[in-house]
Design an enzyme around this catalytic site. Structure first.
Site, mmCIF file in Angstrom:
data_model
loop_
_atom_site.group_PDB
_atom_site.id
_atom_site.type_symbol
_atom_site.label_atom_id
_atom_site.label_comp_id
_atom_site.label_asym_id
_atom_site.label_seq_id
_atom_site.Cartn_x
_atom_site.Cartn_y
_atom_site.Cartn_z
ATOM 1 N N CYS A 14 0.835 -1.205 0.000
ATOM 2 C CA CYS A 14 0.000 0.000 0.000
ATOM 3 C C CYS A 14 0.875 1.264 0.000
ATOM 4 C CB CYS A 14 -0.968 -0.028 1.183
ATOM 5 S SG CYS A 14 -2.299 1.193 1.065
ATOM 6 N N ASP A 45 -3.406 1.513 10.238
ATOM 7 C CA ASP A 45 -4.542 2.426 10.413
ATOM 8 C C ASP A 45 -5.024 2.384 11.844
ATOM 9 O OD1 ASP A 45 -5.622 3.617 7.677
ATOM 10 O OD2 ASP A 45 -4.653 1.702 7.331
HETATM 11 C C1 RUB Z 1 -3.652 3.287 3.618
HETATM 12 C C2 RUB Z 1 -2.956 2.329 4.515
HETATM 13 C C3 RUB Z 1 -1.708 2.822 5.168
HETATM 14 C C4 RUB Z 1 -2.043 3.359 6.567
HETATM 15 C C5 RUB Z 1 -0.860 4.074 7.180
HETATM 16 O O1 RUB Z 1 -4.942 2.836 3.233
HETATM 17 O O2 RUB Z 1 -3.409 1.241 4.776
HETATM 18 O O3 RUB Z 1 -0.784 1.783 5.314
HETATM 19 O O4 RUB Z 1 -3.120 4.273 6.483
HETATM 20 O O5 RUB Z 1 -0.554 5.230 6.439
HETATM 21 P P1 RUB Z 1 -5.866 3.816 2.336
HETATM 22 P P2 RUB Z 1 0.236 6.447 7.093
HETATM 23 O O6 RUB Z 1 -5.097 4.116 1.086
HETATM 24 O O7 RUB Z 1 -7.109 3.052 2.101
HETATM 25 O O8 RUB Z 1 -6.110 5.073 3.154
HETATM 26 O O9 RUB Z 1 1.528 5.860 7.560
HETATM 27 O O10 RUB Z 1 0.402 7.433 5.982
HETATM 28 O O11 RUB Z 1 -0.586 6.952 8.218
#
Ligand code: RUB
Length: 310
Positions: A133, A202
Site C-alpha cells: 500500500c 490504520d
Molecule cells: C492506507 C494504509 C496505510 C495506513 C498508514 O490505506 O493502509 O498503510 O493508512 O498510512 P488507504 P500512514 O489508502 O485506504 O487510506 O503511515 O500514511 O498513516
C-alpha cells in the site's frame, strides 16, 4: 447558516471518503484542519452552540472512514480542550482550537521524525525491503535512510483495487531507490528476496493487533513462513481505546465498483479496505517510543498518552 459553516468540513470528508486524501496520517491532518477552519468561521456567541457545531463536524468527519482512530483521537483531543476550558468568550475558544490543533500536528510531525530516526537504523546497506500500500510513515522512514546514505531496494505491491502501491513506487523512484512493483498475489513469490517487511497501520488494538490495508495479514503470514522479519511502522496515536473496552475495530467495506465497474448481474463482490494482522506475526512496532513489542502496547500508551483512555 450552519449548513454553509459545515460545507468545508463536508468537502474534506468527501475527499477522505473517495481517497483523494489517503493514509491514516494525511486523513487525521486534513480532519484537524477542517475543524480548525470551521471554528474560525463560526459566528455564534454561545459556547454551547459552538460545541454543538464542533460536534456536528466531528460526526461528519468520523463517518467519512470508519477504521481511522488517529483521526478520531485527534478531533476528540482538540474538541476536549474547548470543553475543558474555563473561557466562555468565543474568540478565546477559537484560539484554543487553533493552538490545540497546532500542538497535535506538531506532536504528529515530531513522532514521524522520531520513528524515521529509529527505523532508519534497521535499514542496513543492500537490504531489500518489502512494503504494501502507501504509508507516508513508511516512506518517510525510507527517505531518511536514503538521506543517511544507505543503499537499499524496495519491492512494493500494486495494492488492489485502487493501486496505492503506485504512489509508493513513484515516491521511491523519485528518491532514486531501485523499486520493483508486483501484483499482490506475487507476495509469496518475492518474499524470499526480501530481508525485511515494513508496513503502516490504520489502527492498533489493545491486544496489539494491527489493522492495515487489505492484504497486510496475508503478507505477514507469508513473511512468517519465509522467516522474513515483519515490522509495523506507526504512531502510537493510531491506538483505538474503544478496543480496550470490548469493541472490535470496524473494518470499512468500500464500494464494489472499485473492484469491477460493470459486473455480471447477480455477482457478489466484497471489498473490505483493511484486515487484522495478529500480534504474533509482528516482530515489532516502530513507534515514537522506540521499537516495541505489540504485547506492551497498552503499557506504552498509558505512559505516553494517558488521556486516550478518558
Ligand atoms: C492506507 C494504509 C496505510 C495506513 C498508514 O490505506 O493502509 O498503510 O493508512 O498510512 P488507504 P500512514 O489508502 O485506504 O487510506 O503511515 O500514511 O498513516
Amino acid at each position: 447558516m450552519v449548513k454553509a459553516l459545515l460545507k468545508p468540513v463536508q468537502t474534506t470528508a468527501k475527499k477522505i471518503r473517495n481517497l483523494e486524501i489517503q493514509g491514516a496520517r494525511n486523513i487525521a491532518i486534513a480532519a484537524i484542519k477542517a475543524v480548525e477552519a470551521l471554528a474560525k468561521e463560526t459566528r455564534t456567541k454561545s459556547k454551547r452552540e459552538f460545541l454543538r457545531q464542533l460536534s456536528e463536524a466531528k460526526e461528519i468527519l468520523f463517518s467519512s472512514r470508519e477504521t481511522e482512530p488517529l483521526m478520531r483521537n485527534a478531533i476528540r483531543w482538540v474538541i476536549d480542550q474547548v470543553e475543558k476550558s474555563d473561557q466562555k468568550d468565543i474568540k478565546s475558544l477559537i484560539k484554543t482550537i487553533s493552538s490545540a490543533s497546532k500542538q497535535f500536528l506538531t506532536n504528529l510531525e515530531d513522532s514521524k521524525e522520531r520513528i524515521a530516526e529509529i527505523g532508519a537504523k534497521r535499514i542496513r546497506n543492500n537490504l531489500v525491503i518489502f512494503t504494501h500500500c502507501h504509508s507516508s510513515t513508511v516512506t518517510h522512514l525510507l527517505r531518511r535512510a536514503k538521506h543517511e546514505g544507505k543503499a537499499f531496494e524496495v519491492i512494493c505491491t500494486e495494492t488492489r483495487p485502487v493501486f496505492q502501491g503506485r504512489i509508493t513506487a513513484k515516491e521511491m523512484l523519485e528518491l532514486g531507490v531501485k523499486t520493483t512493483l508486483i501484483v499482490d498475489s506475487a507476495a509469496r513469490f518475492f518474499m524470499n528476496q526480501a530481508d525485511l517487511v515494513l508496513v503502516g497501520a490504520d489502527a492498533i488494538t489493545s491486544e496489539g493487533n494491527i489493522i492495515n490495508k487489505i492484504g497486510t495479514s496475508m503478507i505477514a503470514l507469508v513473511a512468517q513462513e519465509a522467516r522474513t522479519p515483519f515490522y509495523v511502522v506507526s504512531e502510537l496515536l493510531k491506538f483505538d481505546p474503544a478496543t480496550m473496552y470490548g469493541d472490535y475495530e470496524k473494518i470499512e467495506e468500500r464500494s464494489s465498483r472499485e473492484v469491477w465497474k460493470d459486473p455480471p448481474e447477480g455477482l457478489v463482490i466484497r471489498n473490505p479496505a483493511f484486515d487484522v494482522t495478529r500480534r504474533n506475526f509482528i516482530h515489532g512496532i516502530i513507534c515514537e517510543e522506540g521499537i516495541i513489542s505489540p504485547h506492551s502496547i497498552t503499557e506504552v500508551i498509558h505512559r505516553r498518552y494517558p488521556w486516550i483512555f478518558k
